[in-house]
Design an enzyme around this catalytic site. Sequence first.
Site, PDB file in Angstrom:
ATOM      1  N   TYR A 109      -1.815   0.227  10.218  1.00  0.00           N
ATOM      2  CA  TYR A 109      -1.937  -0.473   8.930  1.00  0.00           C
ATOM      3  C   TYR A 109      -0.684  -0.231   8.099  1.00  0.00           C
ATOM      4  CZ  TYR A 109      -3.592  -1.322   4.137  1.00  0.00           C
ATOM      5  OH  TYR A 109      -3.719  -1.751   2.845  1.00  0.00           O
TER       6      TYR A 109
ATOM      7  N   SER B 140       0.854  -1.185   0.000  1.00  0.00           N
ATOM      8  CA  SER B 140       0.000   0.000   0.000  1.00  0.00           C
ATOM      9  C   SER B 140       0.887   1.231   0.000  1.00  0.00           C
ATOM     10  CB  SER B 140      -0.897   0.023   1.241  1.00  0.00           C
ATOM     11  OG  SER B 140      -1.519   1.280   1.387  1.00  0.00           O
TER      12      SER B 140
END
Length: 306
Positions: A152, A138
């Site tokens: 995250y 990501s």
Amino acid sequence: MPGPLDGRVALVTGASRGIGRAIALALASAGARVAVNYVREEARAKELASRVGGIAVRCDVSRREEVRSMVERVESELGPIGVLVNNAGVMELMDLSSFDEAAFRRMMDVNLMGPLYVTLEALPGLKATRGAIVNVASNAAIGTAIPGSTFYAVTKAALIALTRRLAFELAPYGIRVNAVAPGWIETDMTLGGRSPEAAESARSFFRSRSMLGMTGRPEDVASAVLFLASPESAYVTGQVLVVDGGRIDYLTHGIRFAPAWPGGSPPPHRSACTAPPSASWPSSRLLSWPALPRALRTPRPVTPGA
């Protein structure tokens, strides 16, 4: 006309929907026989497997014994794995004040240990086929300025580190290991359950932080994965391909979000990318948690590619 992945067996984790589904379709279009991994969406996974001429295999990638069984079934029914796409992941928004250790450990188990377990179990086949591994990370791992994504981002940053180390370790076997780092992608997980107004607010928010003024589609990520999985990238390993439309809100070097500099121009020897907040730069113009659309500030678990 033969495709670039003709004869290859591909395993895509978290492939029943969203980005994983688009990846499975892209690999199949290039000639691969695709194993579709899922956790809950059995009907979707089986429909996709039928469409791509592959198989659907249920497995929680955070459990190594399930991973071992999944790989054994894929190899017995399709053959040794030559393309591995570690796409399964989970996300939960939280900051220090709302830190949830159980949720963080779950993210680590799925986002980091999952790719490691699948790689370990698929390694014999990957060695035999001189295969390719693509990990779906990501752009949060690189440091986007989105409050609530810290933990995250930590898990995805660890996955990028793993990608580079595995590229180094597996190069002698002819195995290439790369990652893609998607930005905000329109899927049923990022937009599902939102009102039309909230969905458009989310789109507008992320478009304003893209050089291209766009949000992404699952197919954008799938195209990048296909490139890294195919012989077209035979001289590429240990790399992270960012697919985010040119995000401009990165920590420490992102562009400040203001309509104009006070006075019309930056101070001497400063740029829009480096100027710190000051009395002449209202902090209210900087990206902050309250500045996010309410629909994006609501902490909720997200399980892409279930």
